[in-house]
Enzyme design. Structure first.
Site, PDB file in Angstrom:
ATOM      1  N   CYS A 123     -13.422  -7.668  -1.562  1.00 51.36           N
ATOM      2  CA  CYS A 123     -13.076  -8.302  -0.298  1.00 51.36           C
ATOM      3  C   CYS A 123     -13.499  -7.380   0.839  1.00 51.36           C
ATOM      4  O   CYS A 123     -13.167  -6.199   0.845  1.00 51.36           O
ATOM      5  CB  CYS A 123     -11.575  -8.564  -0.249  1.00 51.36           C
ATOM      6  SG  CYS A 123     -11.031  -9.173   1.350  1.00 51.36           S
ATOM      7  N   ASP A 181     -39.251   2.848 -11.742  1.00 50.48           N
ATOM      8  CA  ASP A 181     -38.184   2.940 -12.728  1.00 50.48           C
ATOM      9  C   ASP A 181     -37.910   1.545 -13.302  1.00 50.48           C
ATOM     10  O   ASP A 181     -37.534   0.642 -12.567  1.00 50.48           O
ATOM     11  CB  ASP A 181     -36.946   3.492 -12.009  1.00 50.48           C
ATOM     12  CG  ASP A 181     -35.742   3.578 -12.920  1.00 50.48           C
ATOM     13  OD1 ASP A 181     -35.874   3.323 -14.141  1.00 50.48           O
ATOM     14  OD2 ASP A 181     -34.656   3.904 -12.409  1.00 50.48           O
TER      15      ASP A 181
END
Ligand code: ZN
Length: 447
Positions: A197, A353
């Site tokens: 939240c 990566d």
């Protein structure tokens, strides 16, 4: 690969902005229909184009920054290029796609009458907590909006609903969102961190998840929740080949809409563009026609005919969220069996990566794949990832060389079938070269 190059479009803007910092304001202030702006981290190019196509369908002449310059200088220069010598734009309305960083200044100078904000995705930023910085910056910009302005926001993205709190008095907020339980996920995809939240930090509870962190949510602690949207998308039918159909419930009744680009994320883009244009007073018939005739010029998803009733469908994959979305689109039809080719490179433009492949939910393919060919520099890593996703090793084949890999995959494709190919950025470029050499018609692609 912009055909005009960044320097090519930005230089006149730099000169102009140095001479006259108010030029952007002057240019746009003269537009009789005012301006609209599209912000967001995912899909704003497509959304802006959908938006523009609808406006043009309604007979409006639109000034825009289509050349891809969505920073302030680029904006200025594209408008200068479109203006006559006396500084007038021969257009009814301005429509601008604006980079997240350029939003504060662009809003202050252009003072658009409508701002559409799609979403705020972390993975399009830098993965280093920049999301909070951007959200704060957007909130501060919204605080400066003038009365009479309209903010069109995606209700399914908690950040958008949070931003609405900063709208000053006299600024209207309009929400759009999805409500179609059959397409909702019940768990956040791998690629998404637990959504917290924004107000109090408690983990949000989701009743439905559509893409990434977007769905129906509420905070069990402070009551922060998704509002009931003014424009609700229902009865979605996704199709990989033909785009999607859906019903948009509007304050003036339901509209049957069709958008010519596939994927649930494009349903969001179309819903945003429809909500914005309907709010501007564009006739529903024009919204419908504009969305239906739109074809993706960016070609994130392309269909190529091999000329013998066999087809390729190419979908660029750049990050876990996008890849998961493509996989969900491909597995949307519960009975369809899939033959796929996954091409992964790890050059600079792809991201060096490849550990992000572990954030992609290949597991959903386990029961659906008839066959998977992997290719590119990381063909073996990809094959390995599929094995761990529960796909039988007998169904997986790998070959680094992209041309050879494609030949191998094509041996398994029968007439009437499609090979679904998901390449990373540089793999897409190589693949297109291979296809062109084979004499195939490959649609124009720009990124
Ligand atoms: Zn809360």
């Amino acid at each position: 690969m912009h055909r005009t190059g960044r320097g090519g479009t930005a230089l006149p803007g730099l000169v102009a902005a140095t001479i006259d910092p108010f030029i952007l304001r002057d240019l746009t202030a003269r537009l009789p229909g005012g301006s609209a702006m599209v912000i967001g981290t995912n899909g704003k190019t497509t959304t802006t184009r959908l938006f523009g196509t609808i406006l043009e369908t309604a007979g409006l002449k639109v000034a825009n920054n289509r050349s891809g310059s969505n920073l302030l200088r680029g904006l200025t220069s594209t408008l200068l290029n479109q203006a006559s010598l006396d500084g007038k734009l021969a257009a009814d309305m301005g429509l601008f796609e604006v980079d997240e960083a350029a939003f504060p200044k662009a809003q202050a100078k252009i003072l658009p009458k409508l701002i559409l904000i799609n979403n705020l995705f972390r993975d399009q930023l830098d993965r280093y907590g920049e999301i909070d910085t951007v959200r704060k910056q957007w909130a501060n910009t919204i605080k400066t909006m003038v009365p009479g302005t309209t903010l069109v926001l995606n209700a399914d993205d908690p950040s958008m609903v949070y931003l609405a709190r900063f709208a000053p008095e006299g600024v209207r907020t309009v929400f759009f969102g999805l409500d179609h339980p059959p397409l909702a996920l019940t768990e956040l995809p791998h690629a998404v961190d637990a959504a917290r939240c924004i107000v109090c930090g408690t983990t949000l509870i989701y009743d439905a998840i559509y893409i990434s962190h977007m769905g129906h949510y509420h905070c069990p602690n402070c009551g922060f929740h998704r509002p009931d949207p003014d424009f609700v998308v229902k009865a979605i039918e996704l199709s990989v080949e033909d785009g999607s159909q859906f019903v948009l419930n509007t304050p003036d009744g339901p509209l049957d809409l069709k958008v010519g680009v596939p994927g649930l994320y494009n349903v969001y883009n179309a819903a945003g563009a429809a909500a914005a244009t309907l709010t501007l007073g564009i006739a529903p018939a024009h919204v419908k026609e504009g969305l239906a005739k739109f074809k993706s010029v960016f070609g994130r998803i392309e269909r190529v005919s091999l000329g013998d009733d066999r087809y390729l469908l190419l979908a660029l994959v750049k990050n876990p969220v996008g890849f998961n979305e493509v996989l969900r689109m491909l597995t949307n039809d519960p009975v369809k069996r899939l033959k796929m080719m996954i091409v992964i490179n790890d050059l600079y433009a792809d991201g060096r990566d490849v550990s992000w492949l572990w954030d992609v939910d290949f597991e959903i393919l386990a029961e659906r794949l008839d066959f998977a060919q992997t290719g590119g520099l990381r063909a073996t890593d990809m094959a390995n990832r599929l094995k761990y996703a529960g796909i039988k090793p007998s169904k997986i084949s790998w070959e680094e060389n992209i041309a050879a890999s494609l030949e191998k995959a094509l041996e398994y494709i029968e007439p009437g079938e499609t090979l679904y190919i998901t390449p990373t950025y540089t793999a897409m470029l190589q693949l297109r070269e291979v296809l062109t050499k084979k004499g195939l018609v490959v649609p124009f692609w720009e990124e």
